[in-house]
Design a protein around this motif. Structure first.
Motif, PDB file in Angstrom:
ATOM      1  N   ARG A  10     -44.799   3.482   7.953  1.00  0.00           N
ATOM      2  CA  ARG A  10     -44.250   2.496   7.020  1.00  0.00           C
ATOM      3  C   ARG A  10     -44.666   1.083   7.439  1.00  0.00           C
ATOM      4  O   ARG A  10     -45.018   0.237   6.608  1.00  0.00           O
ATOM      5  CB  ARG A  10     -42.727   2.648   7.012  1.00  0.00           C
ATOM      6  CG  ARG A  10     -41.982   1.755   6.073  1.00  0.00           C
ATOM      7  CD  ARG A  10     -40.509   2.136   6.054  1.00  0.00           C
ATOM      8  NE  ARG A  10     -39.787   1.311   5.119  1.00  0.00           N
ATOM      9  CZ  ARG A  10     -39.161   0.173   5.442  1.00  0.00           C
ATOM     10  NH1 ARG A  10     -39.180  -0.258   6.690  1.00  0.00           N
ATOM     11  NH2 ARG A  10     -38.534  -0.521   4.524  1.00  0.00           N
ATOM     12  N   SER A  11     -44.635   0.827   8.740  1.00  0.00           N
ATOM     13  CA  SER A  11     -44.946  -0.515   9.241  1.00  0.00           C
ATOM     14  C   SER A  11     -46.400  -0.900   8.965  1.00  0.00           C
ATOM     15  O   SER A  11     -46.741  -2.085   8.967  1.00  0.00           O
ATOM     16  CB  SER A  11     -44.674  -0.597  10.737  1.00  0.00           C
ATOM     17  OG  SER A  11     -45.446   0.372  11.427  1.00  0.00           O
ATOM     18  N   TRP A  14     -47.086  -3.524   6.439  1.00  0.00           N
ATOM     19  CA  TRP A  14     -46.956  -4.928   6.848  1.00  0.00           C
ATOM     20  C   TRP A  14     -48.154  -5.380   7.703  1.00  0.00           C
ATOM     21  O   TRP A  14     -48.643  -6.481   7.546  1.00  0.00           O
ATOM     22  CB  TRP A  14     -45.686  -5.123   7.681  1.00  0.00           C
ATOM     23  CG  TRP A  14     -44.394  -5.337   6.944  1.00  0.00           C
ATOM     24  CD1 TRP A  14     -43.784  -6.543   6.734  1.00  0.00           C
ATOM     25  CD2 TRP A  14     -43.545  -4.352   6.359  1.00  0.00           C
ATOM     26  NE1 TRP A  14     -42.592  -6.356   6.068  1.00  0.00           N
ATOM     27  CE2 TRP A  14     -42.417  -5.025   5.817  1.00  0.00           C
ATOM     28  CE3 TRP A  14     -43.607  -2.956   6.227  1.00  0.00           C
ATOM     29  CZ2 TRP A  14     -41.376  -4.363   5.179  1.00  0.00           C
ATOM     30  CZ3 TRP A  14     -42.581  -2.296   5.588  1.00  0.00           C
ATOM     31  CH2 TRP A  14     -41.489  -2.990   5.065  1.00  0.00           C
ATOM     32  N   HIS A  25     -48.055 -11.617   9.155  1.00  0.00           N
ATOM     33  CA  HIS A  25     -47.219 -10.679   9.919  1.00  0.00           C
ATOM     34  C   HIS A  25     -47.766 -10.503  11.334  1.00  0.00           C
ATOM     35  O   HIS A  25     -47.025 -10.502  12.315  1.00  0.00           O
ATOM     36  CB  HIS A  25     -47.169  -9.312   9.211  1.00  0.00           C
ATOM     37  CG  HIS A  25     -46.592  -9.373   7.837  1.00  0.00           C
ATOM     38  ND1 HIS A  25     -46.981  -8.527   6.830  1.00  0.00           N
ATOM     39  CD2 HIS A  25     -45.663 -10.199   7.281  1.00  0.00           C
ATOM     40  CE1 HIS A  25     -46.317  -8.804   5.723  1.00  0.00           C
ATOM     41  NE2 HIS A  25     -45.514  -9.816   5.968  1.00  0.00           N
ATOM     42  N   THR A  40     -49.761  -2.447  16.339  1.00  0.00           N
ATOM     43  CA  THR A  40     -50.442  -1.780  15.227  1.00  0.00           C
ATOM     44  C   THR A  40     -50.707  -0.319  15.568  1.00  0.00           C
ATOM     45  O   THR A  40     -51.025   0.026  16.706  1.00  0.00           O
ATOM     46  CB  THR A  40     -51.779  -2.465  14.867  1.00  0.00           C
ATOM     47  OG1 THR A  40     -52.555  -2.588  16.053  1.00  0.00           O
ATOM     48  CG2 THR A  40     -51.572  -3.808  14.248  1.00  0.00           C
ATOM     49  N   VAL A  44     -42.847   1.363  14.803  1.00  0.00           N
ATOM     50  CA  VAL A  44     -42.032   0.183  15.108  1.00  0.00           C
ATOM     51  C   VAL A  44     -40.572   0.622  15.026  1.00  0.00           C
ATOM     52  O   VAL A  44     -40.118   1.124  14.000  1.00  0.00           O
ATOM     53  CB  VAL A  44     -42.319  -0.961  14.113  1.00  0.00           C
ATOM     54  CG1 VAL A  44     -41.456  -2.172  14.454  1.00  0.00           C
ATOM     55  CG2 VAL A  44     -43.797  -1.317  14.124  1.00  0.00           C
ATOM     56  N   TYR A 114     -37.389  -4.895   6.618  1.00  0.00           N
ATOM     57  CA  TYR A 114     -38.249  -5.188   7.769  1.00  0.00           C
ATOM     58  C   TYR A 114     -39.276  -4.074   8.004  1.00  0.00           C
ATOM     59  O   TYR A 114     -39.077  -2.936   7.570  1.00  0.00           O
ATOM     60  CB  TYR A 114     -37.398  -5.380   9.025  1.00  0.00           C
ATOM     61  CG  TYR A 114     -36.730  -6.744   9.087  1.00  0.00           C
ATOM     62  CD1 TYR A 114     -37.490  -7.902   9.095  1.00  0.00           C
ATOM     63  CD2 TYR A 114     -35.349  -6.851   9.131  1.00  0.00           C
ATOM     64  CE1 TYR A 114     -36.885  -9.155   9.148  1.00  0.00           C
ATOM     65  CE2 TYR A 114     -34.731  -8.106   9.189  1.00  0.00           C
ATOM     66  CZ  TYR A 114     -35.511  -9.246   9.196  1.00  0.00           C
ATOM     67  OH  TYR A 114     -34.929 -10.475   9.245  1.00  0.00           O
ATOM     68  N   PRO A 115     -40.335  -4.395   8.769  1.00  0.00           N
ATOM     69  CA  PRO A 115     -41.388  -3.389   8.998  1.00  0.00           C
ATOM     70  C   PRO A 115     -40.982  -2.379  10.058  1.00  0.00           C
ATOM     71  O   PRO A 115     -41.566  -2.327  11.138  1.00  0.00           O
ATOM     72  CB  PRO A 115     -42.582  -4.247   9.457  1.00  0.00           C
ATOM     73  CG  PRO A 115     -41.964  -5.439  10.096  1.00  0.00           C
ATOM     74  CD  PRO A 115     -40.693  -5.710   9.340  1.00  0.00           C
ATOM     75  N   LEU A 116     -39.967  -1.590   9.781  1.00  0.00           N
ATOM     76  CA  LEU A 116     -39.453  -0.627  10.754  1.00  0.00           C
ATOM     77  C   LEU A 116     -39.799   0.785  10.315  1.00  0.00           C
ATOM     78  O   LEU A 116     -39.716   1.117   9.129  1.00  0.00           O
ATOM     79  CB  LEU A 116     -37.938  -0.776  10.894  1.00  0.00           C
ATOM     80  CG  LEU A 116     -37.460  -2.159  11.364  1.00  0.00           C
ATOM     81  CD1 LEU A 116     -35.938  -2.250  11.302  1.00  0.00           C
ATOM     82  CD2 LEU A 116     -37.973  -2.467  12.777  1.00  0.00           C
ATOM     83  N   ASP A 117     -40.155   1.606  11.299  1.00  0.00           N
ATOM     84  CA  ASP A 117     -40.453   3.016  11.014  1.00  0.00           C
ATOM     85  C   ASP A 117     -39.294   3.919  11.381  1.00  0.00           C
ATOM     86  O   ASP A 117     -39.192   5.046  10.895  1.00  0.00           O
ATOM     87  CB  ASP A 117     -41.688   3.449  11.811  1.00  0.00           C
ATOM     88  CG  ASP A 117     -42.926   2.689  11.387  1.00  0.00           C
ATOM     89  OD1 ASP A 117     -43.304   2.789  10.200  1.00  0.00           O
ATOM     90  OD2 ASP A 117     -43.498   1.968  12.228  1.00  0.00           O
TER      91      ASP A 117
END
Ligand code: FES
Length: 574
Positions: A10-11, A14, A25, A40, A44, A114-117
């Motif tokens: 998911r992250s 971003w 980002h 990367t 995350v 937010y860019p959280l997995d």
């Protein structure tokens, strides 16, 4: 099981694209001192931390967050700590329950925006547990729950003290004139001796055990004392495991099935868990799209006996429970009553997690043929006083009150109760039934833990220690007594409780699961016609949203617009 690839994270939405927004980002991650390879192509992980100086049970969470981070780095993830509003049972007014849904919403939106997995959910003090789980379930990102763990046992004059339960006990003695001020002050020094949650089988211990039974914790996690070095190791293990859960794409709703909730109710009954668990379980299940009618709890409480000999139903405390084998050992005792094939965050099934778990102290975790109570911890009542149900915990009450007919002594709200309860002119006896109105989800508001209504001082001095008490409030999981709670519908919305008058006869029959007001329907209708609903307490802000959206206790007290199992949509990223 197919694993995600880095570009499926998911992250990556971003961080991966070669565009202006993603440049921002990445450059801002570098602003924190991280290199591109740190963040990367790696899961995350949001470490949702309910640490606060105002939450005395979570004071070790700053250090634990660092220990979670260690595990995330070890497993090849990228950890980010995120503060979440803390629900302090100790200090919040009118009650932490009033804010459970606000925190659930905060968790859902934090995970969404937010860019959280994946997420490590750090909670423990009562409502933090359902709030974190409800939010994570609605957003449905891979999550693991890290319970705060119980605090050390209390001690006073060589006597072991349990949170809450022993405070209520000695307060009654003080009111009765049997306990001096010096002793009371010394008790204050010894009742809460370390970080961690209440170490009785109160709401915190119950909800952490439920989280573990649902499959959201690593096996054995719920009873590890907060200050035990094993708790630090648990935190790191959670950090390692959440990274794999992201790659394996295991999400809360993969675990939170109807069978998993059935298991949770079985565990709750065998633990003699807090009455609050019923409201929270219904709310959590709702977020997974599962309905839990009160009848389900009653059916299970009739066949599952209390095996955990823990206060307030029994004698021991959570540290003893942990040393006796903890939850896996208890569940192994009732293996045949569980759906063993439910998946858990460990990657194994519940059956595999508990297989072979031993009881090391059969006084603390009793065998099924020598239970603490003849039935489960919590019973559901029905009757004309509670058409949508009420709750009682008979294992924590005096047995002679479980079938009783008495005259009602009615208090219109908590201020009225506080003002008049000790007035000898009321002439209450141990046979009276104390009734409190306007203490429910809307009436109080927030359905606070007022339900262990005080016994009049003059009756305490006569040696009375339990009476039947009825309200639309909840009570603390550490409380005890013949308290009928969660009466639904509540009085503030015109439930029959609103129409009870002092001098009415009420009959309680716990075995028959019946709560009956001996007033005929025609008279009740007359009283209803004269009834004036209480004025709204809030006309703006969160209070107004709460009042407009809150459901009744039998529906879990969730907000109507949140109480369903639909996915929260992903944000657009432009
Ligand atoms: Fe925090 Fe009891 S006050 S768990």
């Amino acid at each position: 099981m197919s694993r995600l690839t880095p570009d499926q994270l998911r992250s990556a939405r971003w961080f991966a694209p070669d565009d202006l927004r993603s440049f921002g980002h990445r450059s801002r991650a570098k602003q924190m001192g991280y290199a591109r390879e740190d963040f990367t192509g790696k899961p995350v992980i949001g470490i949702l931390n309910t640490w606060s100086d105002l939450n005395t049970c979570h004071t070790h969470f700053r250090q634990r967050a660092d220990e979670v981070k260690r595990g995330v780095w070890q497993a090849g993830g990228f950890p980010l700590e995120v503060p979440i509003m803390s629900l302090s049972e100790t200090y919040m007014k009118p009650t932490s329950m009033y804010y459970r849904n606000l925190v659930a919403l905060e968790v859902e939106e934090t995970l969404r925006c937010y860019p959280l997995d994946g997420a490590v959910l750090m909670g423990g003090c009562d409502k933090t547990v359902p709030a974190l789980i409800m939010g994570a379930t609605s957003m449905n990102l891979p999550s693991i729950f890290l319970p705060a763990g119980p605090m050390m046992k209390g001690c006073w004059h060589g006597e072991t003290l349990g949170s809450g339960s022993d405070v209520w006990k000695y307060w009654a003695e003080r009111q009765a004139g049997n306990f001096c001020e010096d002793s009371w002050n010394e008790l204050e020094d010894g009742i809460a001796r370390s970080p961690g949650t209440c170490m009785t089988m109160g709401t915190a211990s119950t909800m952490s055990a439920i989280a573990e039974t649902l499959g959201l914790c690593l096996p054995g996690a719920c009873s590890i004392p907060a200050v035990h070095s094993a708790h630090q190791r648990l935190a790191t293990a959670c950090g390692r495991r959440i990274v794999d859960l992201v790659w394996e794409n295991v999400r809360p709703r993969d675990l939170l099935t109807e069978e998993a909730f059935q298991n949770a109710i079985v565990a709750d009954m065998a633990l003699g868990g807090s009455t609050n668990a019923i409201v929270h379980l219904i709310a959590m299940a709702g977020r997974a799209g599962i309905k839990l009618p009160l009848e389900r709890f009653d059916e299970i409480s009739r066949r599952i006996k209390v095996l955990a000999n823990l206060r307030p139903c029994g004698e021991y405390l959570m540290e003893d429970f942990h040393d006796a084998g903890g939850l896996p050992a208890l569940l192994e005792q009732i293996r045949r009553d569980l759906h063993l094939d439910c998946l858990t965050v460990s990657g194994q099934t519940l059956g595999e997690n508990i297989s072979g778990a031993k009881v090391y102290n059969p006084e603390v975790i009793r065998p099924p043929d020598r239970p603490v109570g003849k039935a489960g911890g919590t019973f559901i009542l029905k009757g004309n006083l509670c058409p949508d149900g009420a709750v009682i915990k008979p294992t924590a009450a005096e047995a002679h009150l479980m079938k009783h007919r008495g005259l009602a002594a009615v208090f219109e709200d908590y201020a009225d109760l506080k003002k008049r309860i000790d007035d000898p002119a009321l002439g209450l006896t141990a046979d009276h039934i104390i009734v409190l109105k306007n203490a429910g989800p809307i009436g109080a508001p927030g359905i606070p833990e007022w339900g262990m209504l005080p016994i009049p001082k003059y009756l305490l001095q006569q040696g009375v220690r339990d009476m039947i008490r009825i309200s639309d409030a909840r009570m603390s999981g550490t409380s005890y007594g013949a308290c009928v709670l969660h009466v639904a519908p509540e009085s503030a919305v015109g439930g029959p409780l609103a129409f009870v008058q002092s001098g009415d006869w009420i009959e309680l029959d716990v075995e028959g699961r019946r709560l009956h007001l001996e007033v005929d329907d025609a008279e009740l209708e007359r009283r209803r016609a004269d009834w004036v609903p209480p004025a709204a307490k809030f006309t703006r802000g969160y209070g107004r949203l709460y009042a407009e959206e809150i459901t009744q206790a039998n529906e879990g007290c969730d907000f109507r617009f949140l109480h369903h199992g639909q996915d929260a949509p992903e944000p657009d990223i432009y």
